[in-house]
Design a protein around this motif. Structure first.
Motif, PDB file in Angstrom:
ATOM      1  N   ASN A  83       4.872  52.286  76.127  1.00  0.00           N
ATOM      2  CA  ASN A  83       4.506  53.626  76.569  1.00  0.00           C
ATOM      3  C   ASN A  83       3.361  53.481  77.550  1.00  0.00           C
ATOM      4  OD1 ASN A  83       6.275  55.284  74.999  1.00  0.00           O
ATOM      5  ND2 ASN A  83       5.067  54.720  73.208  1.00  0.00           N
ATOM      6  N   MET A  97       8.172  56.116  76.595  1.00  0.00           N
ATOM      7  CA  MET A  97       8.837  55.288  77.581  1.00  0.00           C
ATOM      8  C   MET A  97       7.834  54.841  78.631  1.00  0.00           C
ATOM      9  SD  MET A  97      12.034  56.152  80.079  1.00  0.00           S
ATOM     10  CE  MET A  97      13.356  55.346  79.217  1.00  0.00           C
ATOM     11  N   GLY A  98       7.977  53.615  79.065  1.00  0.00           N
ATOM     12  CA  GLY A  98       7.097  53.074  80.080  1.00  0.00           C
ATOM     13  C   GLY A  98       7.421  53.592  81.464  1.00  0.00           C
ATOM     14  N   GLN A 157      11.617  50.703  77.722  1.00  0.00           N
ATOM     15  CA  GLN A 157      11.911  51.401  76.461  1.00  0.00           C
ATOM     16  C   GLN A 157      10.877  51.069  75.380  1.00  0.00           C
ATOM     17  OE1 GLN A 157      14.294  53.736  76.016  1.00  0.00           O
ATOM     18  NE2 GLN A 157      14.750  53.507  78.189  1.00  0.00           N
ATOM     19  N   GLU A 159      -0.864  50.021  80.765  1.00  0.00           N
ATOM     20  CA  GLU A 159      -0.462  49.569  79.439  1.00  0.00           C
ATOM     21  C   GLU A 159      -0.170  48.064  79.483  1.00  0.00           C
ATOM     22  OE1 GLU A 159       0.657  49.783  75.418  1.00  0.00           O
ATOM     23  OE2 GLU A 159      -0.318  51.288  76.643  1.00  0.00           O
TER      24      GLU A 159
END
Length: 190
Positions: free
Chosen positions: A118, A1-2, A115, A52
């Motif tokens: 990551n 999950m981010g 969602q 990310e």
């Protein structure tokens, strides 16, 4: 999950308006007070390398997209290659590579993005987007680079919220001689 990470330059009195001085604000350009700080440059690089993706509002995206694609160096290379997501109902054809426009309901789109990814999704300089994310409890970390200047006027970082948003201080650092770098995380269910 981010993990949504807000990263903001802010004056001592909470102003975020026109830090670079190119928007015509009468006291704009306040980050220029220490713009040649190797420590601040390293902080920006470390944050970019740890991200990310970037999540931006349209105005912030346009500001960065007008400057970074033509630059070179380690930070420019990272920012230019980094996936970028822009919240906008008007941006049609983004020109900066690796850019995706998020249209529709902001909260739903960003919840889906958290969602799907990551790692850290860094939100630089987009204070209007910050307010939406904070209101809907989507912020996981708040990083404030507090510049040693009181401006006395200008757009402030935080606006009104529907309820109190308690935060916990999880990190402090002095950058150079005068800049405070503070890291907060929301206190959930407080």
């Amino acid at each position: 999950m981010g993990k949504i990470v807000i990263s903001e330059n802010v004056s001592l009195d909470g102003v975020v308006q026109d830090p670079a001085g190119d928007e015509g604000f009468r006291v704009g350009g306040w980050v220029g007070l220490i713009k040649d700080s190797p420590q601040l440059n390293q902080l920006a690089l470390d944050e970019a390398l740890g991200a990310e993706a970037w999540l931006l509002g349209r105005r912030t995206y346009e500001w960065f997209a007008a400057r970074w694609p033509s630059r070179s160096g380690e930070l420019a290379d990272r920012l230019n290659s980094l996936p970028k997501y822009v919240v906008s109902s008007t941006l049609q054809d983004p020109t900066w590579n690796n850019t995706t426009v998020l249209k529709g309901d902001v909260v739903n789109e960003i919840s889906k993005l958290k969602q799907e990814l990551n790692g850290e999704i860094v939100v630089p300089a987009s204070f209007q987007l910050l307010r939406t994310l904070l209101e809907h409890d989507l912020v996981d970390e708040l990083r404030l680079k507090i510049f040693p200047v009181v401006l006395g006027a200008g757009q402030r970082l935080f606006g009104e919220t529907s309820d109190m948003k308690p935060m916990r201080l999880v990190g402090t650092q002095t950058v150079g001689e005068d800049l405070a770098y503070l890291t907060y995380q929301p206190v959930r269910n407080a």
